[in-house]
Motif scaffolding. Structure first.
Motif, PDB file in Angstrom:
ATOM      1  N   ALA A  97      15.858  11.243  -3.857  1.00 48.71           N
ATOM      2  CA  ALA A  97      15.537  12.645  -3.572  1.00 48.71           C
ATOM      3  C   ALA A  97      16.763  13.491  -3.196  1.00 48.71           C
ATOM      4  CB  ALA A  97      14.466  12.780  -2.483  1.00 48.71           C
ATOM      5  N   GLU A  98      17.967  12.914  -3.189  1.00 48.70           N
ATOM      6  CA  GLU A  98      19.165  13.681  -2.847  1.00 48.70           C
ATOM      7  C   GLU A  98      19.406  14.828  -3.832  1.00 48.70           C
ATOM      8  OE1 GLU A  98      21.817  13.628  -0.383  1.00 48.70           O
ATOM      9  OE2 GLU A  98      20.025  12.858   0.609  1.00 48.70           O
ATOM     10  N   ALA A 148      11.186   8.946   2.211  1.00 44.57           N
ATOM     11  CA  ALA A 148      11.060   8.462   3.591  1.00 44.57           C
ATOM     12  C   ALA A 148      10.086   7.292   3.684  1.00 44.57           C
ATOM     13  CB  ALA A 148      10.599   9.603   4.494  1.00 44.57           C
ATOM     14  N   LEU A 149       8.964   7.387   3.001  1.00 45.74           N
ATOM     15  CA  LEU A 149       7.983   6.307   3.006  1.00 45.74           C
ATOM     16  C   LEU A 149       8.545   5.050   2.348  1.00 45.74           C
ATOM     17  CD1 LEU A 149       4.823   8.387   2.060  1.00 45.74           C
ATOM     18  CD2 LEU A 149       5.109   7.098   4.189  1.00 45.74           C
ATOM     19  N   SER A 150       9.217   5.252   1.218  1.00 46.46           N
ATOM     20  CA  SER A 150       9.788   4.119   0.497  1.00 46.46           C
ATOM     21  C   SER A 150      10.868   3.424   1.321  1.00 46.46           C
ATOM     22  CB  SER A 150      10.374   4.602  -0.834  1.00 46.46           C
ATOM     23  OG  SER A 150      10.977   3.545  -1.545  1.00 46.46           O
ATOM     24  N   GLN A 151      11.727   4.214   1.922  1.00 46.44           N
ATOM     25  CA  GLN A 151      12.848   3.658   2.685  1.00 46.44           C
ATOM     26  C   GLN A 151      12.369   2.874   3.904  1.00 46.44           C
ATOM     27  OE1 GLN A 151      15.567   6.598   4.403  1.00 46.44           O
ATOM     28  NE2 GLN A 151      17.280   5.245   3.964  1.00 46.44           N
ATOM     29  N   ARG A 152      11.339   3.382   4.582  1.00 48.43           N
ATOM     30  CA  ARG A 152      10.898   2.727   5.816  1.00 48.43           C
ATOM     31  C   ARG A 152       9.934   1.578   5.567  1.00 48.43           C
ATOM     32  NH1 ARG A 152       8.687   5.621  11.406  1.00 48.43           N
ATOM     33  NH2 ARG A 152       8.482   3.687  12.592  1.00 48.43           N
ATOM     34  N   LEU A 180       9.180  -2.052  -3.180  1.00 45.74           N
ATOM     35  CA  LEU A 180       9.796  -1.920  -4.496  1.00 45.74           C
ATOM     36  C   LEU A 180      10.738  -0.712  -4.514  1.00 45.74           C
ATOM     37  CD1 LEU A 180       6.671  -2.495  -6.790  1.00 45.74           C
ATOM     38  CD2 LEU A 180       8.347  -4.187  -6.011  1.00 45.74           C
ATOM     39  N   PRO A 181      11.743  -0.723  -5.385  1.00 52.81           N
ATOM     40  CA  PRO A 181      12.643   0.435  -5.472  1.00 52.81           C
ATOM     41  C   PRO A 181      11.910   1.676  -5.971  1.00 52.81           C
ATOM     42  CG  PRO A 181      13.072  -1.127  -7.248  1.00 52.81           C
ATOM     43  CD  PRO A 181      12.122  -1.811  -6.322  1.00 52.81           C
ATOM     44  N   ALA A 199       0.822  -1.211   0.000  1.00 58.35           N
ATOM     45  CA  ALA A 199       0.000   0.000   0.000  1.00 58.35           C
ATOM     46  C   ALA A 199       0.855   1.259   0.000  1.00 58.35           C
ATOM     47  CB  ALA A 199      -0.929  -0.011   1.212  1.00 58.35           C
ATOM     48  N   VAL A 200       2.020   1.229   0.631  1.00 64.35           N
ATOM     49  CA  VAL A 200       2.910   2.392   0.650  1.00 64.35           C
ATOM     50  C   VAL A 200       3.483   2.646  -0.740  1.00 64.35           C
ATOM     51  CG1 VAL A 200       5.098   3.282   1.538  1.00 64.35           C
ATOM     52  CG2 VAL A 200       3.447   2.233   3.094  1.00 64.35           C
ATOM     53  N   ASP A 201       3.953   1.600  -1.401  1.00 67.18           N
ATOM     54  CA  ASP A 201       4.449   1.759  -2.775  1.00 67.18           C
ATOM     55  C   ASP A 201       3.365   2.348  -3.676  1.00 67.18           C
ATOM     56  OD1 ASP A 201       7.057   0.552  -2.387  1.00 67.18           O
ATOM     57  OD2 ASP A 201       6.048  -1.387  -2.301  1.00 67.18           O
ATOM     58  N   ALA A 202       2.142   1.837  -3.514  1.00 64.45           N
ATOM     59  CA  ALA A 202       1.026   2.322  -4.328  1.00 64.45           C
ATOM     60  C   ALA A 202       0.738   3.790  -4.051  1.00 64.45           C
ATOM     61  CB  ALA A 202      -0.221   1.477  -4.067  1.00 64.45           C
ATOM     62  N   ALA A 203       0.826   4.180  -2.785  1.00 60.69           N
ATOM     63  CA  ALA A 203       0.579   5.578  -2.428  1.00 60.69           C
ATOM     64  C   ALA A 203       1.626   6.498  -3.042  1.00 60.69           C
ATOM     65  CB  ALA A 203       0.572   5.733  -0.911  1.00 60.69           C
ATOM     66  N   ILE A 204       2.886   6.089  -3.003  1.00 62.24           N
ATOM     67  CA  ILE A 204       3.956   6.913  -3.586  1.00 62.24           C
ATOM     68  C   ILE A 204       3.764   7.039  -5.094  1.00 62.24           C
ATOM     69  CG2 ILE A 204       6.441   7.141  -3.947  1.00 62.24           C
ATOM     70  CD1 ILE A 204       6.765   5.396  -1.373  1.00 62.24           C
TER      71      ILE A 204
END
Length: 537
Positions: A214-215, A126-130, A134-135, A46-51
């Motif tokens: 995002a760097e 931040a969401l992806s990392q935590r 998926l990359p 669900a987090v990947d989908a949200a991003i």
């Protein structure tokens, strides 16, 4: 366990609620919803989908959000609700004196002065990392494809894009705004409904964010470009402001409303206003939605909560009155005692001491996300960094130049923030994400849809379709065209100044997903006031 009646459809003339088992994405643009679903089907959560959906919305609904905006999220993951604040502060070089010396008596709406540090790209990382599976390069690819290859303009998007173009053509003058017109009006006009629009610079920026985590946006080439444009046009934002920014994981705040915990992000967000209103309203019993008494008490509670919020809400550690004080039962009762049979003129109390897109996602593992991002007031500041597609927010417009105001402008300070995601739980189990975007309508929309579901048993789609109202100021309440006339007339006799809007455009755009714990089925509602869509499987 939910108690919403799946057969109760008194306001569902536009569409029916959507039911699914394996995953769901609800948002204001069909292409973005489908992009999120595609990521779920590729093995994302669900987090990947949200991003993916959020990044896609910066392309397919730029009238409401962008790469240069802020974001907030409530994430149910691993049997716990997590909050993410990705709202950037004012630049370190800005001050009330500097803004006044530049000739402003209040914070301007457009240009570089109201630009604050953007938080959205940092939120994605931040969401992806935590929590992501998926990359980021894969999750942002749908957005990159739409920016590069183009997409057809949908009806509501085209309508608001044209309004923005007409307004900006009148008020944006000077070289600093050339990037906006080159990017969003390349043919000397807004793109028309059904016309293909693309933004190669936007695609390149998204690819850079994805590949660098995002760097590049905060400490690399994109930061250098933002800094250079700011310096060239008298802005205050610098690359050092970008480099020092980090999103914050925070503890969400809540009130218990009739057995449900209603969750919001803590200040500087205005979700506190929704909770204050519900805290007052839980002292009453409501049996029917469409009665004069129900609407009167809702409106009075909202006025009292809003007037407190406008006075006290700012960056949390700079609030003179803290959220816990404003949410105390003692203070709720104090405010409740002010509500009588006629409309009141609201005033702040003294507690005892002590332009936006919204999306909701859910997967088959029980994870759920409530996510919101915005440039503020449509396209934001009108500043677009040339060749990048980065439209910068004007969130600093909310700051006060009154040195005695809680939300006064200060270097490095975060302002009162309108965008708020919501979430419902019951007995420490997730019910689901909800949200209603749209400036100061948002906490008012939260209260109305929460009560529609909990008090009146409406399913998510019916809860969203029901006619809405919003408090504007004093005793003035604006109602939708579909708001029942007999109720409007009766409310006027109670002293409310009722204004009927010409359209539903200013009453917010909501999305809701709830999970029925008995069978694991997801039930979704999407906004009939825009190009809303639910993608599910």
């Amino acid at each position: 366990m939910t108690t919403f009646d799946p057969l109760f459809y008194p306001y569902s003339s536009q569409r029916n609620a959507v039911y699914a088992r394996n995953g769901m994405v609800a948002t204001s643009q069909p292409l973005a919803a489908q992009a999120g679903l595609d990521i779920l089907k590729k093995g994302g959560n669900a987090v990947d989908a949200a991003i993916a959906t959020a990044a896609c919305l910066t392309v397919v609904e730029p009238t409401s959000n962008g790469i240069g905006g802020d974001a907030f999220a409530l994430v149910w993951m691993k049997d716990e609700l997590h909050g993410l604040n990705a709202n950037g502060p004012a630049p370190q070089s800005i001050s009330i004196d500097a803004v006044k010396q530049a000739g402003h008596e209040q914070m301007p709406t457009h240009g570089w002065t109201p630009v604050t540090v953007p938080g959205a790209p940092a939120a994605w990382q931040a969401l992806s990392q935590r929590f992501g599976r998926l990359p980021l390069t894969e999750v942002l690819q749908p957005a990159i494809d739409y920016a590069e290859q183009g997409f057809p303009i949908s009806p509501t998007l085209g309508y608001y894009w044209n309004i923005a173009y007409q307004r900006f053509s009148e008020v944006l003058e000077g070289e600093q705004y050339r990037g906006w017109f080159d990017t969003f009006a390349p043919q000397g006009r807004a793109p028309r409904i059904g016309e293909i629009w693309s933004s190669p610079g936007h695609a390149a920026t998204l690819r850079s964010i994805a590949e660098s985590g995002a760097e590049s946006f905060y400490r690399g080439e994109l930061a250098e470009q933002i800094d250079a444009h700011s310096r060239a046009h008298g802005g205050y934002l610098r690359k050092e402001d970008l480099a020092s920014f980090k999103p914050e994981w925070v503890q969400p705040i809540s009130v218990n409303y009739r057995g449900y915990d209603v969750w919001e992000i803590p200040p500087a967000g205005q979700g506190l206003i929704a909770l204050m209103a519900l805290n007052v309203l839980k002292g009453y019993t409501f049996t029917e939605r469409d009665t004069v008494d129900t609407h009167h008490k809702q409106m009075e509670a909202m006025k009292l909560a809003f007037i407190d919020g406008l006075k006290y809400i700012t960056q949390e550690d700079k609030m003179t009155i803290r959220a816990a004080q404003l949410l105390s039962d003692e203070y709720a009762e104090q405010r409740r005692q002010l509500i009588g049979d006629t409309a009141l003129q609201p005033a702040p109390g003294e507690p005892p001491a002590g332009g936006t897109v919204y999306l909701a996602t859910a997967d088959d593992e029980g994870n759920m996300v409530s996510y919101i991002q915005s440039n503020y007031m449509g396209f934001g500041s009108g500043i677009v960094i040339p060749g990048t597609g980065i439209g910068l927010q004007n969130r600093g417009h909310s700051f006060s130049l009154d040195t005695t105001h809680d939300n006064r402008l200060e270097p490095g300070k975060k302002t009162y923030h309108t965008i708020i995601p919501g979430f419902l739980t019951k007995e420490n189990r997730p019910v689901g994400p909800f949200g209603v975007m749209g400036g100061f309508m948002q906490p008012q929309g939260h209260v109305q849809v929460v009560m529609n579901m909990i008090d009146f048993g409406l399913n998510p789609q019916a809860a969203l379709d029901a006619p809405r109202w919003q408090w504007l100021e004093g005793k003035v309440i604006e109602v939708e065209p579909s708001f029942p006339d007999h109720l409007a007339q009766s409310l006027m006799r109670k002293g409310h100044v009722i204004r009927r809007a010409n359209s539903s455009g200013g009453f917010g755009r909501g999305q809701i997903i709830v999970r029925d714990e008995q069978n694991g089925v997801l039930i979704g509602g999407t906004e009939s006031r825009t190009d809303g869509a639910i993608a599910s499987w």
